[in-house]
Write a protein that holds these residues in place. Structure first.
Motif, PDB file in Angstrom:
ATOM      1  N   MET A 187      37.984  -7.157  -9.771  1.00  0.00           N
ATOM      2  CA  MET A 187      38.768  -8.103 -10.100  1.00  0.00           C
ATOM      3  C   MET A 187      40.032  -8.719 -10.469  1.00  0.00           C
ATOM      4  O   MET A 187      40.247  -7.164 -11.068  1.00  0.00           O
ATOM      5  N   GLU A 188      40.688  -9.200  -9.596  1.00  0.00           N
ATOM      6  CA  GLU A 188      42.520  -8.676 -10.398  1.00  0.00           C
ATOM      7  C   GLU A 188      42.918  -9.306 -11.477  1.00  0.00           C
ATOM      8  O   GLU A 188      42.341 -10.013 -12.065  1.00  0.00           O
ATOM      9  N   LYS A 189      44.204  -8.587 -12.166  1.00  0.00           N
ATOM     10  CA  LYS A 189      44.923  -8.478 -13.383  1.00  0.00           C
ATOM     11  C   LYS A 189      45.704 -10.023 -13.125  1.00  0.00           C
ATOM     12  O   LYS A 189      45.854 -10.420 -12.128  1.00  0.00           O
ATOM     13  N   ALA A 190      45.682 -10.648 -13.959  1.00  0.00           N
ATOM     14  CA  ALA A 190      46.531 -11.986 -13.834  1.00  0.00           C
ATOM     15  C   ALA A 190      47.739 -11.461 -14.052  1.00  0.00           C
ATOM     16  O   ALA A 190      48.165 -10.276 -14.390  1.00  0.00           O
ATOM     17  N   PRO A 191      48.558 -12.585 -13.085  1.00  0.00           N
ATOM     18  CA  PRO A 191      49.971 -11.670 -12.961  1.00  0.00           C
ATOM     19  C   PRO A 191      50.836 -12.015 -14.574  1.00  0.00           C
ATOM     20  O   PRO A 191      50.600 -12.599 -15.114  1.00  0.00           O
ATOM     21  N   SER A 192      51.829 -10.785 -14.574  1.00  0.00           N
ATOM     22  CA  SER A 192      52.234 -10.347 -15.682  1.00  0.00           C
ATOM     23  C   SER A 192      53.699 -11.067 -15.443  1.00  0.00           C
ATOM     24  O   SER A 192      54.685 -11.213 -16.665  1.00  0.00           O
ATOM     25  N   ASN A 193      54.527 -12.013 -14.375  1.00  0.00           N
ATOM     26  CA  ASN A 193      55.458 -12.516 -14.060  1.00  0.00           C
ATOM     27  C   ASN A 193      55.348 -13.633 -12.991  1.00  0.00           C
ATOM     28  O   ASN A 193      54.000 -13.978 -13.157  1.00  0.00           O
ATOM     29  N   ASP A 194      56.471 -13.943 -12.509  1.00  0.00           N
ATOM     30  CA  ASP A 194      55.717 -15.538 -11.853  1.00  0.00           C
ATOM     31  C   ASP A 194      55.408 -14.667 -10.337  1.00  0.00           C
ATOM     32  O   ASP A 194      55.605 -16.412  -9.267  1.00  0.00           O
ATOM     33  N   VAL A 195      55.571 -14.293 -10.063  1.00  0.00           N
ATOM     34  CA  VAL A 195      55.424 -13.340  -9.047  1.00  0.00           C
ATOM     35  C   VAL A 195      53.072 -13.324  -8.631  1.00  0.00           C
ATOM     36  O   VAL A 195      52.842 -12.306  -9.424  1.00  0.00           O
TER      37      VAL A 195
ATOM     38  N   VAL B 141      46.788 -22.016   2.122  1.00  0.00           N
ATOM     39  CA  VAL B 141      45.520 -21.661   0.500  1.00  0.00           C
ATOM     40  C   VAL B 141      46.066 -20.725  -0.264  1.00  0.00           C
ATOM     41  O   VAL B 141      46.013 -20.952  -1.259  1.00  0.00           O
ATOM     42  N   ARG B 142      46.185 -20.060   0.544  1.00  0.00           N
ATOM     43  CA  ARG B 142      46.974 -18.232  -0.251  1.00  0.00           C
ATOM     44  C   ARG B 142      48.103 -18.563  -1.441  1.00  0.00           C
ATOM     45  O   ARG B 142      48.559 -18.416  -2.658  1.00  0.00           O
ATOM     46  N   ALA B 143      48.655 -19.528  -0.609  1.00  0.00           N
ATOM     47  CA  ALA B 143      50.814 -19.459  -1.583  1.00  0.00           C
ATOM     48  C   ALA B 143      50.062 -21.216  -2.658  1.00  0.00           C
ATOM     49  O   ALA B 143      50.616 -20.749  -3.788  1.00  0.00           O
ATOM     50  N   LEU B 144      49.144 -21.542  -2.477  1.00  0.00           N
ATOM     51  CA  LEU B 144      48.815 -23.146  -3.058  1.00  0.00           C
ATOM     52  C   LEU B 144      48.133 -22.416  -4.389  1.00  0.00           C
ATOM     53  O   LEU B 144      48.385 -22.719  -5.740  1.00  0.00           O
ATOM     54  N   VAL B 145      47.248 -21.699  -3.985  1.00  0.00           N
ATOM     55  CA  VAL B 145      46.256 -20.812  -5.468  1.00  0.00           C
ATOM     56  C   VAL B 145      47.317 -19.754  -5.644  1.00  0.00           C
ATOM     57  O   VAL B 145      46.810 -19.589  -7.120  1.00  0.00           O
ATOM     58  N   ALA B 146      48.031 -18.903  -4.819  1.00  0.00           N
ATOM     59  CA  ALA B 146      49.353 -17.721  -5.901  1.00  0.00           C
ATOM     60  C   ALA B 146      49.943 -18.451  -7.399  1.00  0.00           C
ATOM     61  O   ALA B 146      50.076 -18.463  -8.346  1.00  0.00           O
ATOM     62  N   ARG B 147      50.195 -20.058  -6.514  1.00  0.00           N
ATOM     63  CA  ARG B 147      51.824 -21.256  -7.421  1.00  0.00           C
ATOM     64  C   ARG B 147      50.269 -21.142  -8.497  1.00  0.00           C
ATOM     65  O   ARG B 147      50.590 -21.131  -9.550  1.00  0.00           O
ATOM     66  N   ALA B 148      49.149 -22.200  -8.336  1.00  0.00           N
ATOM     67  CA  ALA B 148      48.023 -22.476  -9.016  1.00  0.00           C
ATOM     68  C   ALA B 148      48.231 -21.494 -10.181  1.00  0.00           C
ATOM     69  O   ALA B 148      47.999 -21.227 -11.581  1.00  0.00           O
ATOM     70  N   VAL B 149      47.312 -20.236  -9.888  1.00  0.00           N
ATOM     71  CA  VAL B 149      47.419 -19.440 -11.100  1.00  0.00           C
ATOM     72  C   VAL B 149      48.723 -19.356 -12.080  1.00  0.00           C
ATOM     73  O   VAL B 149      48.460 -18.929 -13.111  1.00  0.00           O
ATOM     74  N   VAL B 150      49.703 -19.357 -11.955  1.00  0.00           N
ATOM     75  CA  VAL B 150      50.921 -19.009 -12.552  1.00  0.00           C
ATOM     76  C   VAL B 150      50.842 -20.130 -12.787  1.00  0.00           C
ATOM     77  O   VAL B 150      50.746 -20.317 -14.247  1.00  0.00           O
TER      78      VAL B 150
ATOM     79  N   ARG C 291      36.963 -16.865 -13.847  1.00  0.00           N
ATOM     80  CA  ARG C 291      35.927 -18.054 -13.377  1.00  0.00           C
ATOM     81  C   ARG C 291      36.625 -18.648 -14.331  1.00  0.00           C
ATOM     82  O   ARG C 291      36.868 -20.080 -13.600  1.00  0.00           O
ATOM     83  N   GLU C 292      37.554 -18.722 -15.878  1.00  0.00           N
ATOM     84  CA  GLU C 292      38.242 -20.032 -16.505  1.00  0.00           C
ATOM     85  C   GLU C 292      39.065 -20.502 -15.427  1.00  0.00           C
ATOM     86  O   GLU C 292      39.715 -21.254 -15.039  1.00  0.00           O
ATOM     87  N   THR C 293      39.835 -19.662 -15.022  1.00  0.00           N
ATOM     88  CA  THR C 293      41.058 -19.780 -14.370  1.00  0.00           C
ATOM     89  C   THR C 293      40.850 -19.953 -13.385  1.00  0.00           C
ATOM     90  O   THR C 293      41.156 -21.139 -12.707  1.00  0.00           O
TER      91      THR C 293
END
Length: 380
Positions: A1-9, A255-264, A142-144
């Motif tokens: 499982m990947e860790k949540a981002p620590s910054n905007d990237v 899709v990758r960019a959409l999800v990346a932005r959404a996680v942030v 999962r919550e994210t």
């Protein structure tokens, strides 16, 4: 499982699943040769293929990829190997959302799960001789994942139009850019999902559908975007299988960019636009019908707008993310090719205008992966 981002990237991993159709090499009619193709691929070429619901389909999966360029390399090579296996098995494998020729009914694959689906859903299962592209993008938990789906869902109509690739059925033009989408919509759990408030809310809705018998299990929750059932990913599954690798890579990058932005955004507490499910259904139907050359409801403005303009809006919003994760060149290339040649549906209509089978099959051959970009001309 990947860790949540620590910054905007946030540069998550990505994976692509593609489903392909097996056809007679001359007539283009679907043939139930999946067992043979899977066996040849495994025993002679060292590639493990997946069976699908019918015997006229196979599925490939990339590995977990660091970026879309890695996904592109794997798709090019895997498509080449599958095409070789199909030829050795006496058939042809094409990348098309729905069978353009012949009967659109297939033999159910002989497995416990698929036999149960056929028993419970009857002709609906037999008529699912359709092929999609599923993009998986890693999320922290999962919550994210549930909240990310809320952010992605308003863009489903645009994503569907990018790889619309199934205008024909039974040798006739359906009038749709994506006939697959219409066939797929007959499943009781399909199309855009509702907005979910939490993972528990998502689980409760899934439990209700399973209790009602409209889904046998969570793997049959066929919404166009969903938390994956077995992977720590968000899965976007709204699209036809792409006619070419370049189209698939464009879809995967968006899709990758959409999800990346959404996680942030989720981490910042930004709420998703709560577009009503019925509004999204209308917009998705319009995208399937019109394709990128047409218009459909812009779910943000409430007005009909050209899908190509809506795609530009999406790319413009995602450009900072695409620059940060290195996928912008792939998106720019994909857009140039779309603008010069049209979508998969547009290309099919051009080559099949005279009803000639071989030009259509040659266009859809899955190892027809690399496309040359148009040359710029200068006035003399």
């Amino acid at each position: 499982m990947e860790k949540a981002p620590s910054n905007d990237v946030w540069c998550p991993t990505v994976g692509v699943e593609e489903e392909f159709l097996l056809v007679d090499p001359v007539t283009g009619v679907p043939v139930n040769r999946a067992d043979d193709v899977v066996a040849v691929a495994r025993e002679q070429l060292g590639l493990e293929l997946e069976h699908e619901l019918t015997g006229a389909q196979v599925e490939i999966n990339t590995s977990v990829c660091a970026d879309v360029e890695q996904a592109r390399r794997e798709l090019v090579e895997t498509r080449r190997v599958v095409a070789e296996a199909a030829r050795a098995a006496g058939c042809r494998v094409v990348a098309v959302g729905a069978p353009p020729l012949g009967d659109a009914t297939g033999e159910i694959t002989d497995s416990l799960r698929y036999r149960r689906i056929a028993r419970e859903f009857g002709a609906l299962a037999e008529q699912q001789l359709i092929c999609g592209c599923h993009v998986h993008v890693a999320v922290p938990d999962r919550e994210t994942a549930v909240q990310v789906c809320n952010h992605v869902r308003p863009w489903l109509p645009v994503l569907a139009a990018v790889t619309a690739n199934s205008p024909f059925s039974g040798g006739e033009d359906t009038g749709f850019a994506s006939w697959r989408s219409t066939v797929w919509s007959r499943w009781p759990v399909s199309g855009p999902p509702p907005v979910f408030t939490s993972w528990q809310h998502y689980e409760e809705v899934c439990d209700t559908m399973i209790e009602a018998g409209t889904a046998l299990d969570r793997a049959m929750v066929y919404w166009d975007v969903r938390p994956a059932t077995e992977l720590p990913t968000v899965e976007v599954r709204v699209s036809d299988v792409a006619a070419t690798v370049d189209d698939a890579v464009l879809l995967a990058a968006l899709v990758r960019a959409l999800v990346a932005r959404a996680v942030v955004d989720v981490g910042r507490g930004v709420q998703a636009e709560p577009v009503p499910q019925e509004t999204l259904r209308q917009a998705c139907w319009g995208a399937a019908n019109e394709g990128l050359r047409g218009s459909t409801l812009d779910v943000f403005s409430g007005e009909a707008r050209p899908l190509r303009s809506q795609l530009d809006d999406l790319v413009r919003q995602l450009t900072p993310v695409l620059e940060a994760n290195g996928d912008l060149p792939a998106v720019q290339r994909g857009l140039r090719l779309l603008d010069s040649e049209g979508s998969g549906a547009d290309r099919q209509r051009r080559v099949f205008r005279g009803g000639q089978v071989e030009p259509l099959l040659s266009l859809l051959d899955i190892d027809n992966a690399d496309r040359a970009e148009p040359r710029e001309t200068t006035a003399s």
